[in-house]
Design a protein around this motif. Structure first.
Motif, PDB file in Angstrom:
ATOM      1  N   PHE A   1      -1.794   4.566   0.157  1.00 15.36           N
ATOM      2  CA  PHE A   1      -2.571   4.762   1.393  1.00 15.36           C
ATOM      3  C   PHE A   1      -1.820   5.719   2.313  1.00 15.36           C
ATOM      4  O   PHE A   1      -0.585   5.782   2.301  1.00 15.36           O
ATOM      5  CB  PHE A   1      -2.759   3.444   2.136  1.00 15.36           C
ATOM      6  CG  PHE A   1      -3.689   2.463   1.474  1.00 15.36           C
ATOM      7  CD1 PHE A   1      -4.124   2.621   0.176  1.00 15.36           C
ATOM      8  CD2 PHE A   1      -4.121   1.346   2.173  1.00 15.36           C
ATOM      9  CE1 PHE A   1      -4.974   1.708  -0.426  1.00 15.36           C
ATOM     10  CE2 PHE A   1      -4.976   0.411   1.595  1.00 15.36           C
ATOM     11  CZ  PHE A   1      -5.398   0.598   0.294  1.00 15.36           C
TER      12      PHE A   1
ATOM     13  N   VAL B   1       0.815  -1.232   0.000  1.00 15.49           N
ATOM     14  CA  VAL B   1       0.000   0.000   0.000  1.00 15.49           C
ATOM     15  C   VAL B   1       0.843   1.273   0.000  1.00 15.49           C
ATOM     16  O   VAL B   1       0.286   2.372  -0.082  1.00 15.49           O
ATOM     17  CB  VAL B   1      -0.984   0.033   1.183  1.00 15.49           C
ATOM     18  CG1 VAL B   1      -1.844  -1.217   1.199  1.00 15.49           C
ATOM     19  CG2 VAL B   1      -0.269   0.241   2.499  1.00 15.49           C
TER      20      VAL B   1
ATOM     21  N   MET C   1      -7.329   5.929   1.450  1.00 19.67           N
ATOM     22  CA  MET C   1      -6.949   4.906   0.481  1.00 19.67           C
ATOM     23  C   MET C   1      -7.209   5.436  -0.923  1.00 19.67           C
ATOM     24  O   MET C   1      -8.359   5.715  -1.279  1.00 19.67           O
ATOM     25  CB  MET C   1      -7.744   3.623   0.722  1.00 19.67           C
ATOM     26  CG  MET C   1      -7.631   3.095   2.144  1.00 19.67           C
ATOM     27  SD  MET C   1      -8.447   1.502   2.390  1.00 19.67           S
ATOM     28  CE  MET C   1     -10.151   1.986   2.157  1.00 19.67           C
TER      29      MET C   1
END
Length: 121
Positions: free
Chosen positions: A67, A63, A82
């Motif tokens: 994120f 991520v 996100m």
């Protein structure tokens, strides 16, 4: 007793964005590491991101760059922004709190009930 309550999950198309919130109650979590885990069907629960009381973030490789975790200690709340969501981000997302870096599930002291995030292709 202390509780963590997530909100903000839902259905989004690939490439879209969602913002998860976790409101803590029952005690002050400003001295705790706060974070987010996720669990996809058939997979183990895994760390997504966590943040120290001082604001240092840590992300899983999957991520990073997409994120962003943040926290508002005055509101006893932690967030997960996100972006650029992918179908493989589909999972139940859990808020978590611990007194140490939560590198293992047994280091989590408090769990939220989870919120579903579904990313369609």
């Amino acid at each position: 007793q202390a509780q963590l309550e997530e909100s903000g999950g839902g259905l989004v198309q690939a490439g879209g964005s969602l913002r998860l919130s976790c409101a803590a109650s029952g005690r002050t979590f400003s001295s705790y590491v706060m974070g987010w885990f996720r669990q996809a069907p058939g997979k183990q629960r895994a760390l997504v991101a966590q943040m120290t009381p001082g604001g240092t973030p840590n992300y899983s490789d999957s991520v990073k760059g997409r994120f962003a975790i943040s926290r508002d200690n005055a509101k006893n709340t932690v967030y997960l922004q996100m972006n650029s969501l992918k179908p493989e981000d589909t999972a139940v997302y859990y808020c978590a709190a611990g007194t140490r870096y939560m590198v293992r599930l047994d280091l989590v002291d408090y769990w939220g009930q989870g919120t579903q995030v579904t990313v369609s292709s």
